[in-house]
Write a protein that holds these residues in place. Sequence first.
Motif, PDB file in Angstrom:
ATOM      1  N   PHE A 118       0.851  -1.180   0.000  1.00  0.00           N
ATOM      2  CA  PHE A 118       0.000   0.000   0.000  1.00  0.00           C
ATOM      3  C   PHE A 118       0.893   1.238   0.000  1.00  0.00           C
ATOM      4  O   PHE A 118       1.987   1.232   0.571  1.00  0.00           O
ATOM      5  CB  PHE A 118      -0.910   0.015   1.231  1.00  0.00           C
ATOM      6  N   PHE A 119       0.433   2.301  -0.644  1.00  0.00           N
ATOM      7  CA  PHE A 119       1.226   3.520  -0.689  1.00  0.00           C
ATOM      8  C   PHE A 119       0.323   4.742  -0.598  1.00  0.00           C
ATOM      9  O   PHE A 119      -0.855   4.707  -0.977  1.00  0.00           O
ATOM     10  CB  PHE A 119       2.064   3.582  -1.968  1.00  0.00           C
ATOM     11  N   ALA A 120       0.897   5.831  -0.085  1.00  0.00           N
ATOM     12  CA  ALA A 120       0.160   7.093   0.041  1.00  0.00           C
ATOM     13  C   ALA A 120       1.169   8.229   0.114  1.00  0.00           C
ATOM     14  O   ALA A 120       2.257   8.079   0.664  1.00  0.00           O
ATOM     15  CB  ALA A 120      -0.731   7.091   1.284  1.00  0.00           C
ATOM     16  N   GLY A 121       0.799   9.366  -0.454  1.00  0.00           N
ATOM     17  CA  GLY A 121       1.705  10.508  -0.426  1.00  0.00           C
ATOM     18  C   GLY A 121       1.142  11.699  -1.170  1.00  0.00           C
ATOM     19  O   GLY A 121      -0.067  11.817  -1.372  1.00  0.00           O
ATOM     20  N   LEU A 173      -3.571  -0.046  -8.532  1.00  0.00           N
ATOM     21  CA  LEU A 173      -4.715   0.862  -8.596  1.00  0.00           C
ATOM     22  C   LEU A 173      -4.386   2.074  -7.741  1.00  0.00           C
ATOM     23  O   LEU A 173      -4.027   1.934  -6.566  1.00  0.00           O
ATOM     24  CB  LEU A 173      -5.976   0.169  -8.073  1.00  0.00           C
ATOM     25  N   LYS A 174      -4.492   3.272  -8.330  1.00  0.00           N
ATOM     26  CA  LYS A 174      -4.128   4.503  -7.625  1.00  0.00           C
ATOM     27  C   LYS A 174      -5.218   5.549  -7.809  1.00  0.00           C
ATOM     28  O   LYS A 174      -5.789   5.675  -8.890  1.00  0.00           O
ATOM     29  CB  LYS A 174      -2.798   5.036  -8.152  1.00  0.00           C
ATOM     30  N   TYR A 175      -5.471   6.303  -6.732  1.00  0.00           N
ATOM     31  CA  TYR A 175      -6.439   7.399  -6.814  1.00  0.00           C
ATOM     32  C   TYR A 175      -5.745   8.713  -6.484  1.00  0.00           C
ATOM     33  O   TYR A 175      -4.997   8.804  -5.513  1.00  0.00           O
ATOM     34  CB  TYR A 175      -7.609   7.188  -5.853  1.00  0.00           C
ATOM     35  N   TYR A 176      -5.990   9.722  -7.313  1.00  0.00           N
ATOM     36  CA  TYR A 176      -5.448  11.065  -7.083  1.00  0.00           C
ATOM     37  C   TYR A 176      -6.582  12.020  -6.766  1.00  0.00           C
ATOM     38  O   TYR A 176      -7.543  12.143  -7.543  1.00  0.00           O
ATOM     39  CB  TYR A 176      -4.683  11.556  -8.308  1.00  0.00           C
ATOM     40  N   MET A 177      -6.478  12.707  -5.641  1.00  0.00           N
ATOM     41  CA  MET A 177      -7.451  13.710  -5.224  1.00  0.00           C
ATOM     42  C   MET A 177      -6.777  15.078  -5.237  1.00  0.00           C
ATOM     43  O   MET A 177      -5.927  15.374  -4.407  1.00  0.00           O
ATOM     44  CB  MET A 177      -7.990  13.408  -3.816  1.00  0.00           C
ATOM     45  N   GLY A 178      -7.108  15.900  -6.211  1.00  0.00           N
ATOM     46  CA  GLY A 178      -6.533  17.229  -6.304  1.00  0.00           C
ATOM     47  C   GLY A 178      -7.011  18.143  -5.194  1.00  0.00           C
ATOM     48  O   GLY A 178      -8.155  18.038  -4.742  1.00  0.00           O
ATOM     49  N   LEU A 179      -6.138  19.029  -4.765  1.00  0.00           N
ATOM     50  CA  LEU A 179      -6.471  19.980  -3.705  1.00  0.00           C
ATOM     51  C   LEU A 179      -6.474  21.428  -4.191  1.00  0.00           C
ATOM     52  O   LEU A 179      -6.788  22.327  -3.423  1.00  0.00           O
ATOM     53  CB  LEU A 179      -5.480  19.847  -2.543  1.00  0.00           C
ATOM     54  N   SER A 180      -6.125  21.653  -5.442  1.00  0.00           N
ATOM     55  CA  SER A 180      -6.062  23.015  -5.968  1.00  0.00           C
ATOM     56  C   SER A 180      -7.102  23.225  -7.062  1.00  0.00           C
ATOM     57  O   SER A 180      -7.439  22.300  -7.809  1.00  0.00           O
ATOM     58  CB  SER A 180      -4.664  23.310  -6.527  1.00  0.00           C
ATOM     59  N   ASN A 181      -7.613  24.439  -7.137  1.00  0.00           N
ATOM     60  CA  ASN A 181      -8.582  24.789  -8.167  1.00  0.00           C
ATOM     61  C   ASN A 181      -7.883  24.808  -9.528  1.00  0.00           C
ATOM     62  O   ASN A 181      -6.844  25.446  -9.687  1.00  0.00           O
ATOM     63  CB  ASN A 181      -9.196  26.158  -7.857  1.00  0.00           C
ATOM     64  N   ILE A 182      -8.433  24.110 -10.516  1.00  0.00           N
ATOM     65  CA  ILE A 182      -7.738  24.000 -11.803  1.00  0.00           C
ATOM     66  C   ILE A 182      -8.021  25.180 -12.724  1.00  0.00           C
ATOM     67  O   ILE A 182      -7.255  25.436 -13.649  1.00  0.00           O
ATOM     68  CB  ILE A 182      -8.098  22.684 -12.518  1.00  0.00           C
ATOM     69  N   MET A 208      -8.814   8.242 -11.205  1.00  0.00           N
ATOM     70  CA  MET A 208      -8.590   6.850 -10.841  1.00  0.00           C
ATOM     71  C   MET A 208      -7.707   6.231 -11.918  1.00  0.00           C
ATOM     72  O   MET A 208      -8.040   6.292 -13.105  1.00  0.00           O
ATOM     73  CB  MET A 208      -9.914   6.087 -10.744  1.00  0.00           C
ATOM     74  N   ASN A 209      -6.582   5.633 -11.507  1.00  0.00           N
ATOM     75  CA  ASN A 209      -5.597   5.127 -12.449  1.00  0.00           C
ATOM     76  C   ASN A 209      -5.354   3.629 -12.234  1.00  0.00           C
ATOM     77  O   ASN A 209      -5.030   3.204 -11.126  1.00  0.00           O
ATOM     78  CB  ASN A 209      -4.286   5.903 -12.297  1.00  0.00           C
ATOM     79  N   PHE A 210      -5.542   2.841 -13.287  1.00  0.00           N
ATOM     80  CA  PHE A 210      -5.214   1.418 -13.275  1.00  0.00           C
ATOM     81  C   PHE A 210      -3.932   1.252 -14.091  1.00  0.00           C
ATOM     82  O   PHE A 210      -3.886   1.662 -15.252  1.00  0.00           O
ATOM     83  CB  PHE A 210      -6.340   0.597 -13.907  1.00  0.00           C
ATOM     84  N   TYR A 211      -2.901   0.634 -13.532  1.00  0.00           N
ATOM     85  CA  TYR A 211      -1.623   0.599 -14.225  1.00  0.00           C
ATOM     86  C   TYR A 211      -0.924  -0.747 -14.092  1.00  0.00           C
ATOM     87  O   TYR A 211      -1.196  -1.538 -13.180  1.00  0.00           O
ATOM     88  CB  TYR A 211      -0.698   1.704 -13.717  1.00  0.00           C
ATOM     89  N   ILE A 212      -0.009  -0.988 -15.025  1.00  0.00           N
ATOM     90  CA  ILE A 212       0.904  -2.107 -14.950  1.00  0.00           C
ATOM     91  C   ILE A 212       2.305  -1.561 -15.222  1.00  0.00           C
ATOM     92  O   ILE A 212       2.464  -0.475 -15.794  1.00  0.00           O
ATOM     93  CB  ILE A 212       0.565  -3.226 -15.951  1.00  0.00           C
TER      94      ILE A 212
END
Length: 216
Positions: A118-121, A173-182, A208-212
């Motif tokens: 598991f990873f987070a950052g 499987l990775k999820y990115y949650m942005g914190l800044s207004n685009i 949501m990113n699915f990767y190999i």
Amino acid sequence: MKTLKISLFLIAMPLMIFAQNYRYKEVAPIKIGIVGGYNLSRITNSQPSYTIENYSGYSLGASALWRAWDKFGVQSDLIFSRQGYGYNEYGTNDGFLVSSYAYLTPSVNYQPVPWASFFAGMQFGILLKANCGCGNTDYQSTITHHFNKFDYGLNGGVEFTSKAIAEGFVMGLKYYMGLSNIVNESNSQNEDELPITLPSFSTRNSVMNFYIGYRF
């Protein structure tokens, strides 16, 4: 201010692990490789007159993992991400936005079992280009200057390894949650010349990113 403190703490965690690794055990080898995958993206928030749809994109880049301790380590990717969103204004399928980012993703990695971790950052990005399409036509226009150049947020996920496929093979499987207004609000006031309706509310990236990949 609270978001800044959390960001600094998450950035400092890998440095602390590095320091402890140098002090107490032999330096572990760094595994590097490539990763690529499928993005399912959108933007957060919506309004009754402006609803959001998902956009399918892709990611590709380099990956590194340092297993500093037996179960803890640090991983980071430098990736090109193609993402965006579709929108409906007043119930009409009006258009879509496609944005291309270069992201850096420093994360802490925890491996409780040999075949999964598991990873987070944090995740930091630079907008390379933003294109829009209107309605069902093939017309596209570059509107990069209407969006903020920098993007940042949090990422987290799970990664699996399979020696049965290949030594070094990874799937995750990775999820990115942005914190800044685009949206660059200072450049979005005059929309007469825009072929796309920009959101009038604060909105952030969500991917949501699915990767190999393969690390050696």
